[in-house]
Design a protein around this motif. Structure first.
Motif, PDB file in Angstrom:
ATOM      1  N   ILE A  31       0.861  -1.336   0.045  1.00 15.40           N
ATOM      2  CA  ILE A  31       0.177   0.027   0.061  1.00 15.40           C
ATOM      3  C   ILE A  31       0.900   1.304  -0.036  1.00 15.40           C
ATOM      4  O   ILE A  31       1.780   1.438   0.881  1.00 15.40           O
ATOM      5  CB  ILE A  31      -1.081   0.002   0.970  1.00 15.40           C
ATOM      6  N   ASP A  32       0.533   2.179  -1.165  1.00  9.41           N
ATOM      7  CA  ASP A  32       1.476   3.472  -1.128  1.00  9.41           C
ATOM      8  C   ASP A  32       2.889   3.257  -1.069  1.00  9.41           C
ATOM      9  O   ASP A  32       3.465   3.604  -0.088  1.00  9.41           O
ATOM     10  CB  ASP A  32       0.912   4.379  -0.157  1.00  9.41           C
ATOM     11  N   PRO A  33       3.417   2.793  -2.162  1.00 10.00           N
ATOM     12  CA  PRO A  33       4.973   2.438  -2.279  1.00 10.00           C
ATOM     13  C   PRO A  33       5.674   3.837  -2.417  1.00 10.00           C
ATOM     14  O   PRO A  33       6.091   4.149  -3.674  1.00 10.00           O
ATOM     15  CB  PRO A  33       5.212   1.639  -3.327  1.00 10.00           C
ATOM     16  N   ALA A  34       5.702   4.587  -1.498  1.00  8.48           N
ATOM     17  CA  ALA A  34       6.537   5.974  -1.531  1.00  8.48           C
ATOM     18  C   ALA A  34       7.980   5.962  -1.381  1.00  8.48           C
ATOM     19  O   ALA A  34       8.649   6.589  -1.768  1.00  8.48           O
ATOM     20  CB  ALA A  34       5.958   6.991  -0.503  1.00  8.48           C
ATOM     21  N   SER A  35       8.381   4.937  -0.531  1.00  8.93           N
ATOM     22  CA  SER A  35      10.011   4.747  -0.237  1.00  8.93           C
ATOM     23  C   SER A  35      10.353   3.641  -0.965  1.00  8.93           C
ATOM     24  O   SER A  35       9.860   2.540  -1.337  1.00  8.93           O
ATOM     25  CB  SER A  35      10.047   4.312   1.078  1.00  8.93           C
ATOM     26  N   PHE A  36      11.627   3.786  -1.803  1.00  9.41           N
ATOM     27  CA  PHE A  36      12.579   2.710  -2.646  1.00  9.41           C
ATOM     28  C   PHE A  36      12.847   1.714  -1.632  1.00  9.41           C
ATOM     29  O   PHE A  36      13.013   0.711  -2.028  1.00  9.41           O
ATOM     30  CB  PHE A  36      13.601   3.651  -3.179  1.00  9.41           C
ATOM     31  N   ASP A  37      12.835   1.982  -0.217  1.00 12.84           N
ATOM     32  CA  ASP A  37      13.064   0.768   0.755  1.00 12.84           C
ATOM     33  C   ASP A  37      12.053  -0.317   0.698  1.00 12.84           C
ATOM     34  O   ASP A  37      12.365  -1.442   0.887  1.00 12.84           O
ATOM     35  CB  ASP A  37      13.187   1.193   2.041  1.00 12.84           C
ATOM     36  N   VAL A  38      10.982  -0.021   0.163  1.00 14.31           N
ATOM     37  CA  VAL A  38       9.983  -1.099   0.013  1.00 14.31           C
ATOM     38  C   VAL A  38      10.294  -2.494  -0.688  1.00 14.31           C
ATOM     39  O   VAL A  38       9.806  -3.445  -0.478  1.00 14.31           O
ATOM     40  CB  VAL A  38       8.619  -0.401   0.013  1.00 14.31           C
ATOM     41  N   VAL A  39      10.962  -2.172  -1.871  1.00 14.20           N
ATOM     42  CA  VAL A  39      11.464  -3.021  -2.727  1.00 14.20           C
ATOM     43  C   VAL A  39      12.162  -3.960  -2.215  1.00 14.20           C
ATOM     44  O   VAL A  39      12.015  -5.280  -2.173  1.00 14.20           O
ATOM     45  CB  VAL A  39      12.336  -2.436  -4.014  1.00 14.20           C
ATOM     46  N   SER A  40      13.231  -3.392  -1.518  1.00 15.47           N
ATOM     47  CA  SER A  40      14.250  -4.455  -0.486  1.00 15.47           C
ATOM     48  C   SER A  40      13.575  -5.140   0.382  1.00 15.47           C
ATOM     49  O   SER A  40      14.016  -6.302   0.810  1.00 15.47           O
ATOM     50  CB  SER A  40      15.513  -3.552  -0.195  1.00 15.47           C
ATOM     51  N   SER A  41      12.757  -4.274   0.979  1.00 12.23           N
ATOM     52  CA  SER A  41      11.902  -4.956   2.321  1.00 12.23           C
ATOM     53  C   SER A  41      11.277  -6.457   1.775  1.00 12.23           C
ATOM     54  O   SER A  41      11.342  -7.220   2.516  1.00 12.23           O
ATOM     55  CB  SER A  41      11.004  -3.965   2.843  1.00 12.23           C
ATOM     56  N   VAL A  42      10.314  -6.186   0.666  1.00 13.05           N
ATOM     57  CA  VAL A  42       9.673  -7.261   0.273  1.00 13.05           C
ATOM     58  C   VAL A  42      10.474  -8.295  -0.313  1.00 13.05           C
ATOM     59  O   VAL A  42      10.307  -9.470  -0.052  1.00 13.05           O
ATOM     60  CB  VAL A  42       8.901  -6.789  -1.016  1.00 13.05           C
ATOM     61  N   VAL A  43      11.732  -8.143  -0.936  1.00 12.47           N
ATOM     62  CA  VAL A  43      12.655  -8.907  -1.262  1.00 12.47           C
ATOM     63  C   VAL A  43      13.083  -9.788  -0.247  1.00 12.47           C
ATOM     64  O   VAL A  43      13.294 -10.992  -0.023  1.00 12.47           O
ATOM     65  CB  VAL A  43      13.703  -8.422  -2.121  1.00 12.47           C
ATOM     66  N   ALA A  44      13.496  -9.152   0.958  1.00 15.18           N
ATOM     67  CA  ALA A  44      14.335  -9.879   2.247  1.00 15.18           C
ATOM     68  C   ALA A  44      13.026 -10.556   2.844  1.00 15.18           C
ATOM     69  O   ALA A  44      13.339 -11.602   3.442  1.00 15.18           O
ATOM     70  CB  ALA A  44      14.567  -8.495   3.097  1.00 15.18           C
ATOM     71  N   LEU A  45      11.936 -10.223   2.769  1.00 15.78           N
ATOM     72  CA  LEU A  45      10.711 -11.072   3.493  1.00 15.78           C
ATOM     73  C   LEU A  45      10.549 -12.164   2.659  1.00 15.78           C
ATOM     74  O   LEU A  45       9.868 -13.205   3.517  1.00 15.78           O
ATOM     75  CB  LEU A  45       9.306 -10.307   3.396  1.00 15.78           C
ATOM     76  N   GLY A  46      10.859 -12.340   1.427  1.00 14.83           N
ATOM     77  CA  GLY A  46      10.550 -13.756   0.650  1.00 14.83           C
ATOM     78  C   GLY A  46       9.239 -13.993   0.509  1.00 14.83           C
ATOM     79  O   GLY A  46       8.794 -15.018   0.218  1.00 14.83           O
ATOM     80  N   ILE A  47       8.436 -12.978   0.557  1.00 19.42           N
ATOM     81  CA  ILE A  47       6.942 -13.193  -0.046  1.00 19.42           C
ATOM     82  C   ILE A  47       6.580 -12.705  -1.221  1.00 19.42           C
ATOM     83  O   ILE A  47       7.291 -11.531  -1.594  1.00 19.42           O
ATOM     84  CB  ILE A  47       5.820 -12.466   1.271  1.00 19.42           C
ATOM     85  N   LYS A  48       5.753 -13.247  -1.922  1.00 18.62           N
ATOM     86  CA  LYS A  48       5.202 -12.573  -3.292  1.00 18.62           C
ATOM     87  C   LYS A  48       4.059 -11.563  -3.109  1.00 18.62           C
ATOM     88  O   LYS A  48       3.008 -11.759  -2.960  1.00 18.62           O
ATOM     89  CB  LYS A  48       4.678 -13.892  -3.944  1.00 18.62           C
ATOM     90  N   PRO A  49       4.436 -10.294  -3.815  1.00 19.03           N
ATOM     91  CA  PRO A  49       3.311  -9.569  -3.934  1.00 19.03           C
ATOM     92  C   PRO A  49       2.458  -9.756  -4.894  1.00 19.03           C
ATOM     93  O   PRO A  49       2.746 -10.204  -6.041  1.00 19.03           O
ATOM     94  CB  PRO A  49       4.322  -8.052  -4.204  1.00 19.03           C
ATOM     95  N   GLU A  50       1.242  -9.468  -5.015  1.00 24.40           N
ATOM     96  CA  GLU A  50       0.240  -9.705  -5.679  1.00 24.40           C
ATOM     97  C   GLU A  50      -0.466  -8.410  -6.271  1.00 24.40           C
ATOM     98  O   GLU A  50      -1.181  -8.373  -7.334  1.00 24.40           O
ATOM     99  CB  GLU A  50      -0.870 -10.604  -5.118  1.00 24.40           C
ATOM    100  N   CYS A  51      -0.247  -7.226  -5.464  1.00 28.19           N
ATOM    101  CA  CYS A  51      -0.700  -6.010  -6.222  1.00 28.19           C
ATOM    102  C   CYS A  51      -0.228  -4.907  -5.277  1.00 28.19           C
ATOM    103  O   CYS A  51       0.456  -4.855  -4.387  1.00 28.19           O
ATOM    104  CB  CYS A  51      -2.171  -5.943  -6.096  1.00 28.19           C
ATOM    105  N   VAL A  52      -0.235  -3.589  -5.853  1.00 33.10           N
ATOM    106  CA  VAL A  52      -0.066  -2.325  -5.222  1.00 33.10           C
ATOM    107  C   VAL A  52      -1.416  -1.664  -5.281  1.00 33.10           C
ATOM    108  O   VAL A  52      -2.185  -1.729  -6.164  1.00 33.10           O
ATOM    109  CB  VAL A  52       0.927  -1.424  -5.976  1.00 33.10           C
TER     110      VAL A  52
END
Length: 195
Positions: A31-52
């Protein structure tokens, strides 16, 4: 269902991006990807995003959308009234605050109030909450509500930018606040609050 909410805060404007995951199925919505850190955060979590999911189209809530979907090719949802803000730096306020336009190349899925978006076993109900912009929405999900800049722990979003309307904001708050009873809001800025 085991739902987990993680927060990524942008360092410049303090906007909050939320990663809402269905832990049993290892999938999430961003929800509301304003920070570029969200990309690395999702990668680190190892979960699959399905939508923004976008609560509205202001630059400080969309600035990392293109970076995110360049890594994860997922649909981006925004209210139909705010789609134009994605492509116009004057309308999304980036020109006023940053001096240069922030624009997106994404072709979103346009939604309206009442739409339901499902991620794993999590359902997000879209509630149209105009006032801060004409296409602001809140996403209701069990006892969590992701409010963007519609309402904060103390106060509500400004109504002096493109698409803002103070009268509509007052009507929105009159209708929204009773729906928040017993729920926790996760706003676009500032702390969460239990109503």
């Amino acid at each position: 269902m085991i739902m987990k909410i993680r927060t990524v805060v942008d360092r410049k404007y303090g906007e909050k991006c939320y990663i809402v995951s269905d832990e049993e199925n290892s999938v999430c919505a961003v929800i509301d990807p304003a920070s570029f850190d969200v990309v690395s955060s999702v990668v680190a979590l190892g979960i699959k995003p399905e939508c923004v999911l976008l609560t509205h189209g202001h630059f400080d809530h969309i600035s990392a959308v293109d970076a995110f979907i360049s890594v994860y090719d997922v649909p981006v949802y925004i209210h139909e009234n705010d789609e134009e803000l994605l492509y116009d730096g004057t309308k999304n306020a980036s020109v006023f605050f940053e001096g240069v336009p922030t624009v997106s190349k994404v072709k979103p899925v346009c939604i309206s109030g009442g739409d339901i978006i499902t991620v794993g076993n999590i359902s997000f109900k879209t509630v149209h909450t105009p006032g801060h912009t004409s296409g602001c929405v809140c996403y209701f999900c069990d006892d969590a509500v992701f409010t963007g800049d519609t309402i904060f722990a103390e106060g509500y979003g400004r109504t002096d930018l493109y698409g803002s309307d103070n009268d509509k904001m007052m009507d929105t708050l009159k209708n929204l606040v009773p729906q928040l009873a017993g729920k926790t809001i996760y706003p676009g800025h500032g702390p969460t609050k239990r109503f």
